[in-house]
Design a protein around this motif. Sequence first.
Motif, PDB file in Angstrom:
ATOM      1  N   VAL A 115       0.765  -1.371   0.125  1.00  0.00           N
ATOM      2  CA  VAL A 115      -0.032   0.151  -0.134  1.00  0.00           C
ATOM      3  C   VAL A 115       0.881   1.060   0.163  1.00  0.00           C
ATOM      4  CG1 VAL A 115      -1.883   1.260   1.116  1.00  0.00           C
ATOM      5  CG2 VAL A 115      -1.573  -1.330   1.202  1.00  0.00           C
ATOM      6  N   GLN A 116       1.129   1.769  -1.157  1.00  0.00           N
ATOM      7  CA  GLN A 116       1.990   3.097  -1.357  1.00  0.00           C
ATOM      8  C   GLN A 116       3.370   2.606  -0.681  1.00  0.00           C
ATOM      9  OE1 GLN A 116       0.795   5.316  -2.790  1.00  0.00           O
ATOM     10  NE2 GLN A 116      -1.179   4.871  -3.314  1.00  0.00           N
ATOM     11  N   GLY A 117       3.682   1.614  -1.101  1.00  0.00           N
ATOM     12  CA  GLY A 117       5.296   1.224  -0.600  1.00  0.00           C
ATOM     13  C   GLY A 117       5.281   0.642   0.611  1.00  0.00           C
ATOM     14  N   TRP A 118       4.003   0.307   1.615  1.00  0.00           N
ATOM     15  CA  TRP A 118       3.894  -0.110   2.791  1.00  0.00           C
ATOM     16  C   TRP A 118       3.426  -1.625   2.510  1.00  0.00           C
ATOM     17  CZ3 TRP A 118       1.060   2.888   7.177  1.00  0.00           C
ATOM     18  CH2 TRP A 118       1.508   2.259   8.486  1.00  0.00           C
ATOM     19  N   TYR A 119       4.398  -2.611   2.925  1.00  0.00           N
ATOM     20  CA  TYR A 119       3.894  -3.749   2.971  1.00  0.00           C
ATOM     21  C   TYR A 119       2.774  -4.122   3.719  1.00  0.00           C
ATOM     22  CZ  TYR A 119       4.160  -8.983   3.000  1.00  0.00           C
ATOM     23  OH  TYR A 119       3.905 -10.328   2.850  1.00  0.00           O
ATOM     24  N   ALA A 120       1.459  -4.866   3.185  1.00  0.00           N
ATOM     25  CA  ALA A 120       0.285  -5.281   4.073  1.00  0.00           C
ATOM     26  C   ALA A 120       0.351  -5.686   5.234  1.00  0.00           C
ATOM     27  CB  ALA A 120      -0.468  -5.824   3.099  1.00  0.00           C
ATOM     28  N   GLU A 121       1.539  -6.607   5.385  1.00  0.00           N
ATOM     29  CA  GLU A 121       1.501  -7.388   6.806  1.00  0.00           C
ATOM     30  C   GLU A 121       2.783  -6.736   7.760  1.00  0.00           C
ATOM     31  OE1 GLU A 121       2.818 -11.409   5.869  1.00  0.00           O
ATOM     32  OE2 GLU A 121       0.848 -11.973   4.978  1.00  0.00           O
ATOM     33  N   ASP A 122       2.907  -5.632   7.396  1.00  0.00           N
ATOM     34  CA  ASP A 122       4.076  -4.924   8.291  1.00  0.00           C
ATOM     35  C   ASP A 122       3.313  -3.811   9.198  1.00  0.00           C
ATOM     36  OD1 ASP A 122       6.261  -6.078   7.664  1.00  0.00           O
ATOM     37  OD2 ASP A 122       7.299  -4.524   6.419  1.00  0.00           O
ATOM     38  N   THR A 123       3.608  -3.652  10.319  1.00  0.00           N
ATOM     39  CA  THR A 123       3.163  -2.474  11.014  1.00  0.00           C
ATOM     40  C   THR A 123       3.817  -1.396  10.985  1.00  0.00           C
ATOM     41  OG1 THR A 123       4.622  -2.844  13.012  1.00  0.00           O
ATOM     42  CG2 THR A 123       2.523  -4.330  12.791  1.00  0.00           C
ATOM     43  N   ALA A 124       3.493  -0.242  11.383  1.00  0.00           N
ATOM     44  CA  ALA A 124       4.095   1.193  11.229  1.00  0.00           C
ATOM     45  C   ALA A 124       5.349   0.991  12.083  1.00  0.00           C
ATOM     46  CB  ALA A 124       3.208   2.246  11.548  1.00  0.00           C
ATOM     47  N   LEU A 125       5.403   0.585  13.124  1.00  0.00           N
ATOM     48  CA  LEU A 125       6.367   0.127  14.115  1.00  0.00           C
ATOM     49  C   LEU A 125       7.808  -0.508  13.041  1.00  0.00           C
ATOM     50  CD1 LEU A 125       7.184   0.937  16.788  1.00  0.00           C
ATOM     51  CD2 LEU A 125       6.757  -1.124  17.386  1.00  0.00           C
ATOM     52  N   GLU A 126       7.329  -1.574  12.639  1.00  0.00           N
ATOM     53  CA  GLU A 126       8.278  -2.249  11.888  1.00  0.00           C
ATOM     54  C   GLU A 126       8.788  -1.517  10.451  1.00  0.00           C
ATOM     55  OE1 GLU A 126       6.617  -6.837  12.713  1.00  0.00           O
ATOM     56  OE2 GLU A 126       5.910  -5.798  10.870  1.00  0.00           O
ATOM     57  N   TRP A 127       8.041  -0.683  10.151  1.00  0.00           N
ATOM     58  CA  TRP A 127       8.217  -0.060   8.716  1.00  0.00           C
ATOM     59  C   TRP A 127       9.173   1.126   9.407  1.00  0.00           C
ATOM     60  CZ3 TRP A 127       5.655   4.605   6.007  1.00  0.00           C
ATOM     61  CH2 TRP A 127       5.822   4.656   4.990  1.00  0.00           C
ATOM     62  N   MET A 128       9.058   1.617  10.270  1.00  0.00           N
ATOM     63  CA  MET A 128       9.920   2.732  10.827  1.00  0.00           C
ATOM     64  C   MET A 128      11.124   2.293  11.558  1.00  0.00           C
ATOM     65  SD  MET A 128       7.039   5.728  12.146  1.00  0.00           S
ATOM     66  CE  MET A 128       6.553   4.561  13.244  1.00  0.00           C
ATOM     67  N   ALA A 129      11.049   1.570  12.500  1.00  0.00           N
ATOM     68  CA  ALA A 129      12.109   1.139  13.041  1.00  0.00           C
ATOM     69  C   ALA A 129      13.409   0.317  12.144  1.00  0.00           C
ATOM     70  CB  ALA A 129      11.780   0.296  14.064  1.00  0.00           C
ATOM     71  N   PRO A 130      14.498   0.550  12.577  1.00  0.00           N
ATOM     72  CA  PRO A 130      15.838  -0.041  11.923  1.00  0.00           C
ATOM     73  C   PRO A 130      15.649  -1.662  12.051  1.00  0.00           C
ATOM     74  CG  PRO A 130      16.448   0.955  13.718  1.00  0.00           C
ATOM     75  CD  PRO A 130      15.222   1.288  13.455  1.00  0.00           C
ATOM     76  N   LYS A 131      15.880  -2.557  10.833  1.00  0.00           N
ATOM     77  CA  LYS A 131      15.749  -3.852  11.100  1.00  0.00           C
ATOM     78  C   LYS A 131      17.240  -4.423  11.099  1.00  0.00           C
ATOM     79  CE  LYS A 131      11.441  -4.819   9.153  1.00  0.00           C
ATOM     80  NZ  LYS A 131      10.441  -5.576   8.087  1.00  0.00           N
ATOM     81  N   GLN A 132      17.503  -5.680  11.794  1.00  0.00           N
ATOM     82  CA  GLN A 132      18.818  -6.086  11.954  1.00  0.00           C
ATOM     83  C   GLN A 132      19.068  -6.854  10.640  1.00  0.00           C
ATOM     84  OE1 GLN A 132      19.238  -9.416  14.749  1.00  0.00           O
ATOM     85  NE2 GLN A 132      21.232  -9.178  14.627  1.00  0.00           N
ATOM     86  N   ARG A 133      20.354  -6.569  10.059  1.00  0.00           N
ATOM     87  CA  ARG A 133      20.675  -6.880   8.614  1.00  0.00           C
ATOM     88  C   ARG A 133      20.913  -8.418   8.902  1.00  0.00           C
ATOM     89  NH1 ARG A 133      25.068  -2.731   5.917  1.00  0.00           N
ATOM     90  NH2 ARG A 133      23.449  -1.172   5.535  1.00  0.00           N
ATOM     91  N   ARG A 134      20.478  -9.080   7.862  1.00  0.00           N
ATOM     92  CA  ARG A 134      20.603 -10.593   7.762  1.00  0.00           C
ATOM     93  C   ARG A 134      21.943 -10.906   7.162  1.00  0.00           C
ATOM     94  NH1 ARG A 134      17.564 -13.050  11.568  1.00  0.00           N
ATOM     95  NH2 ARG A 134      15.269 -12.708  11.216  1.00  0.00           N
ATOM     96  N   THR A 135      22.760 -11.827   8.021  1.00  0.00           N
ATOM     97  CA  THR A 135      24.149 -11.862   7.311  1.00  0.00           C
ATOM     98  C   THR A 135      23.901 -13.588   6.751  1.00  0.00           C
ATOM     99  OG1 THR A 135      24.677 -12.704   9.376  1.00  0.00           O
ATOM    100  CG2 THR A 135      25.236 -10.179   8.384  1.00  0.00           C
TER     101      THR A 135
END
Length: 358
Positions: free
Chosen positions: A324-344
């Motif tokens: 939805v306008q670049g926002w994945y339907a199963e993501d929360t706003a918190l997940e969208w804004m907060a930095p995620k740990q990089r997968r190595t």
Amino acid sequence: MSDTGAGLVRLPAGTRAQQQWLLSLLPAFPLVLLVLRLWYLSRQDLTTMLLLVQYVSPLGLVTSLTITLVWVLPAVVLLIRVFGTLLLISAPSRDDACRSLLAVVTLRMPDWTVVIAVLLAAITWQMRFLPTLLMLTLMIIGLTTWLRRGDDRAVLVIMATAVPVAVGLLAYVWLGPAIMAAFRAGETINALLLAVPPAVAPILTGPIPAGVARLGTHWAAVAASIVAPFAVGVLFMRAPILPDTAIEAKAGVVVTPEISERDEARDEARDEIDVWRGRLITVDDSMVTLMDADGRVRFIPSSEVLSRTLCPEAEQVPSSAVYVQGWYAEDTALEWMAPKQRRTEPDPRCQGRPVRAE
């Protein structure tokens, strides 16, 4: 609601008794959930459960419960406000409505509680549920207007009709491409979650017939309160409460409940390396205590541990391809804004392989 309105409410004796029972049971519900979580984690083995009770941090359990169920609190607050206000404006009289604890709680609920609930839901609910949040918010605005300004026709038309219609149209401008993408991808449920709430909000902002008011509000809330604990319990039973760890140790040193004595074959294998993966229970100077995927407890001598690493939790397999306008339907706003740990690159120990050969 206003303080004046809340202060005029007098609780019937039966309602006061219900309220006292509810307040006495509420603190017990999280405790029951935490105990059941340990019982489930121990695979219903009492001895293992007692071991977990001894070492698992209560703070860790509470943190896991909070993170897993943080979205439930705003849902409860918003639904109570919607059902309670609908009952108050639909019942034949205020006294008749206040026979229900639902109406009494609604009258005593301050507006700032609803505002906080909406904000919390906005950052903790998945994108596909935000149209439902919008619908609930518009319903609360319209129903509260009926309750407080029901005699002002102009205010009712603006707040209970014009505003929901205008907001719904704006929502469709923003959600339109995602709705079409969901239908094209065959994701009917996600398409309905995005499309239906803005459309039905304008028709849910007024009273319902008095004959079905109690059935559609009070008893609907009672049914939801019966089902909700079971649904919440199922969600929490699968929440991780111990870190997922992989440990390299010399072969033949692990002590398990099934094998407690050394034999010659195990002594000969001590030059090899075993990798053990599971939930880390505790670490001390003598032993590392680990629970494997089957619920069996492993005791590894600390002096024989060669290395240890944390393994990432398995990510949920995405079930939607809709944005939805670049926002994945199963993501929360918190997940969208907060930095995620990089997968190595995956650690070989987390796959059951040693990082080096002895």
